[in-house]
Design an enzyme around this catalytic site. Structure first.
Site, PDB file in Angstrom:
ATOM      1  N   GLU A 194       0.843  -1.204   0.000  1.00  0.00           N
ATOM      2  CA  GLU A 194       0.000   0.000   0.000  1.00  0.00           C
ATOM      3  C   GLU A 194       0.871   1.244   0.000  1.00  0.00           C
ATOM      4  O   GLU A 194       1.534   1.569   1.009  1.00  0.00           O
ATOM      5  CB  GLU A 194      -0.927   0.023   1.227  1.00  0.00           C
ATOM      6  CG  GLU A 194      -1.844   1.235   1.160  1.00  0.00           C
ATOM      7  CD  GLU A 194      -2.848   1.329   2.307  1.00  0.00           C
ATOM      8  OE1 GLU A 194      -3.587   2.314   2.332  1.00  0.00           O
ATOM      9  OE2 GLU A 194      -2.869   0.433   3.161  1.00  0.00           O
TER      10      GLU A 194
ATOM     11  N   LYS B 264      -8.533 -15.043  15.928  1.00  0.00           N
ATOM     12  CA  LYS B 264      -8.732 -14.641  14.529  1.00  0.00           C
ATOM     13  C   LYS B 264     -10.184 -14.364  14.170  1.00  0.00           C
ATOM     14  O   LYS B 264     -10.591 -14.581  13.029  1.00  0.00           O
ATOM     15  CB  LYS B 264      -8.134 -15.698  13.584  1.00  0.00           C
ATOM     16  CG  LYS B 264      -6.668 -15.956  13.856  1.00  0.00           C
ATOM     17  CD  LYS B 264      -6.095 -17.086  13.051  1.00  0.00           C
ATOM     18  CE  LYS B 264      -4.664 -17.336  13.462  1.00  0.00           C
ATOM     19  NZ  LYS B 264      -4.050 -18.499  12.865  1.00  0.00           N
TER      20      LYS B 264
ATOM     21  N   ASP C  58       1.657 -14.125  12.763  1.00  0.00           N
ATOM     22  CA  ASP C  58       0.538 -14.711  12.034  1.00  0.00           C
ATOM     23  C   ASP C  58      -0.376 -13.578  11.566  1.00  0.00           C
ATOM     24  O   ASP C  58      -1.068 -12.957  12.377  1.00  0.00           O
ATOM     25  CB  ASP C  58      -0.223 -15.658  12.979  1.00  0.00           C
ATOM     26  CG  ASP C  58      -1.309 -16.431  12.254  1.00  0.00           C
ATOM     27  OD1 ASP C  58      -1.739 -15.974  11.180  1.00  0.00           O
ATOM     28  OD2 ASP C  58      -1.732 -17.480  12.777  1.00  0.00           O
TER      29      ASP C  58
ATOM     30  N   HIS D 182      -2.355  10.335  -1.522  1.00  0.00           N
ATOM     31  CA  HIS D 182      -2.559   9.011  -2.105  1.00  0.00           C
ATOM     32  C   HIS D 182      -2.377   9.064  -3.607  1.00  0.00           C
ATOM     33  O   HIS D 182      -1.861   8.121  -4.207  1.00  0.00           O
ATOM     34  CB  HIS D 182      -3.948   8.460  -1.742  1.00  0.00           C
ATOM     35  CG  HIS D 182      -3.896   7.590  -0.536  1.00  0.00           C
ATOM     36  ND1 HIS D 182      -3.803   6.226  -0.616  1.00  0.00           N
ATOM     37  CD2 HIS D 182      -3.869   7.893   0.779  1.00  0.00           C
ATOM     38  CE1 HIS D 182      -3.744   5.726   0.610  1.00  0.00           C
ATOM     39  NE2 HIS D 182      -3.780   6.718   1.471  1.00  0.00           N
TER      40      HIS D 182
END
Ligand code: ADP
Length: 574
Positions: A253, A385, A461, A559
């Site tokens: 990104e 998660k 993770d 951006h």
């Protein structure tokens, strides 16, 4: 699920847009050939003619046979008219069967095709009844004419060629290559070549060489065929608790590293940030069922009795010299009991460690509670998660608060905004806006951006980004409105510096850069806690920078500059 009519006429074959899966040619109705196509008369007339022929022959033969039975003439003695009638009957029967029978069979067969297409174009079937060999699947996968034929690999030896063919034919299971060959790089190469042949795809951009496949065996990834390359950028120095940290971030990104870097600069020029780790405990919550809620409550009471806790902790702690049971939080749902075990895990993120400890305890409890039915070692009260209030409120992993006081001059010079604008934006967006959205732990601007990038770079993770990104960002004007107090409170940062992906070369190098590689020699757990603080510090920087960009109305502009590739590097650098 959408229900389809079984004999619906089908649309012409579509372009292979369903994940590149082309329809089989037989599926196109225009191409369907029928027996009557060969006849000179229109189908309706031909059908009528043969039907009349069939009925006429049948009636004639029945009458003749009835007369023969009455006059005791043997049936097999046939006259010429009877022979003609039998031939006519058979011919018309063949025609009628070929017309209506084949159409019927085709419709049944094609209805199955339709179901296949439905499965192929929608979600994959949950569990195929029998798994066909890759070669059997190949016709379905390889029909994209646009796919370039993969080129033959000159490095493949005759031995390899034999194994590849065996994998393609489904005779050698692809997952067994490492153990059979004893060479992880060779196994990955052979699997990759077999996959190329099965799919017809060359996947040239996915590198094979330059990776240590032995390092992931039995630990990080199964059935490898290559590795994905990700750029790693460095934000910092992040001045945190008096030390400088250069923070590695793996991301695609644009703007993210630059923005975090700007936040680090604002923090450093204001004297740095400080952090505190409030708690450090990984959790696992098995689900067990009893014949009655009363019995489930008995076990809850047993576990909550302080004397029993001592015994349970002894049993639990046998799992590892680093695992130390901290507490058990019980909850009931009818006759099901959920026991949320929490334990310290040294420098490991700790999921394996806590699971082993829980298994020890379940084995122990089964002796005294023989009516206990263990449903699952994880009953989702852990909660791993998945967004869950229990993690947001009670924490999981490391619970960290990180704060800084940013000077007014720095807000103006580095962040290009002002303190009242930041405070108001944080209140309206991060607090009120997230409340309006019914957010669970999402009272921040983009904590997950920074968490994910650091997690990927340091071998954490990345799926634990869900709860690790829980964060509330606070901003207040202090010192008579001259400075900005900013803080992030993150209750569930799940990180480790040993185990899992942390031991891989690239990830280990990133941990080394932060000075937290491997186990802490002085205090077990210190490295993992330091890493958690760095994550929170980087999130603090990211929050400061993004909120400032929003307050100053710069977000879209920046951006467009960093997220749209113009290839004009001098422009970006400026
Ligand atoms: P996790 O529990 O995070 O899934 P592992 O199952 O790999 O990770 O456990 C970590 C392993 O590393 C254990 O075998 C543990 O004994 C070992 N270890 C060595 N030093 C440490 C340390 N300082 N903290 C935690 N574990 C350590």
């Amino acid at each position: 699920m959408e229900v389809r009519r079984r004999f619906q006429p089908r649309a012409p074959a579509a372009s292979p847009s369903h994940g590149g899966l082309a329809r089989r040619p037989s599926a196109a109705p225009a191409a369907r050939v029928q027996a009557s196509d060969a006849l000179p008369l229109p189908i309706r007339h031909t059908n009528l003619l043969f039907s009349a022929f069939f009925v006429g022959s049948l009636v004639f033969l029945m009458r003749r046979w009835r007369e023969k039975v009455r006059s005791s003439i043997p049936l097999h003695l046939l006259g010429l008219s009877e022979i003609f009638a039998i031939v006519g009957l058979i011919a018309s029967l063949i025609y009628l069967l070929s017309f209506f029978g084949i159409a019927f069979v085709q419709s049944v067969v094609s209805s199955h095709d339709e179901e296949d297409d439905f499965l192929l174009s929608g979600a994959a079937p949950a569990a195929p009844v029998s798994s066909p060999s890759p070669a059997a699947i190949c016709p379905l996968l390889c029909t994209d004419a646009a796919a370039p034929a993969p080129q033959k690999n000159p490095n493949i030896t005759a031995d390899d060629e034999e194994i590849i063919s065996s994998v393609v034919a489904g005779k050698t299971p692809s997952y067994a290559l490492e153990s059979r060959l004893g060479d992880c790089r060779r196994a990955a190469g052979i699997r990759r070549e077999a996959l190329k042949r099965i799919t017809g795809r060359a996947f040239e951009g996915l590198p094979l060489d330059g990776f240590d496949y032995a390092s992931i065996l039995g630990q990080c990834c199964e059935l490898p065929v290559g590795y994905v390359q990700l750029p790693v950028g460095i934000a910092g120095p992040l001045l945190l608790d008096g030390s400088q940290h250069y923070v590695p971030m793996a991301t695609t990104e644009g703007c993210l590293v630059a923005s975090t870097n700007r936040g680090c600069k604002a923090i450093a020029e204001s004297g740095g940030a400080t952090s505190v780790v409030l708690r450090d405990g990984m959790t696992r919550a098995p689900a067990v069922r009893f014949p009655s809620a009363r019995r489930a409550a008995d076990l809850k009471a047993f576990l909550e009795e302080p004397n029993n806790f001592e015994t349970i902790a002894l049993v639990f702690n046998r799992s590892s010299r680093f695992a130390r049971l901290q507490g058990i939080h019980c909850a009931l749902a009818g006759r099901n009991l959920y026991m949320r075990f929490s334990c310290s895990t040294g420098d490991a993120m700790g999921m394996n460690m806590v699971s082993k400890g829980v298994q020890n305890v379940l084995d122990y409890l089964e002796k005294d509670f023989d009516d206990m039915d263990i449903i699952s070692i994880s009953g989702n009260f852990c909660s791993d998660k998945k967004p869950a209030a229990v993690n947001w409120i009670e924490g999981r992993g490391k619970s960290v608060v990180c704060e800084a006081v940013i000077k007014e001059a720095v807000v103006k010079k580095v962040l290009k905004t002002n303190i009242p604008a930041l405070v108001e934006l944080n209140m309206i967006k991060n607090l009120a806006g997230s409340a309006v959205a019914g957010s669970l732990g999402g009272f921040n601007a983009h904590a997950s951006n920074i968490v994910s990038a650091i997690y990927i770079a340091t071998g954490q993770d990345p799926a634990q980004n869900v709860e690790s990104s829980h964060c509330i960002t606070m901003m207040e004007a202090v010192n008579d409105g001259k400075d900005l107090h900013v803080s992030v409170t993150m209750p569930s940062i799940e990180v480790g510096t040993v185990g899992g992906g942390t031991q891989l070369a690239s990830q280990s190098a990133c941990l080394d850069l932060l000075g937290v590689k491997g186990a802490s020699l002085d205090t077990p757990g210190a490295n993992a806690r330091r890493l958690a603080s760095v994550v929170a510090g980087a999130v603090l920087a990211g929050e400061l920078s993004l909120l400032s960009a929003l307050a100053a109305g710069q977000l879209v502009k920046s951006h467009m500059k960093y997220n749209r590739s113009t290839k004009d590097l001098s422009k970006s650098a400026s």
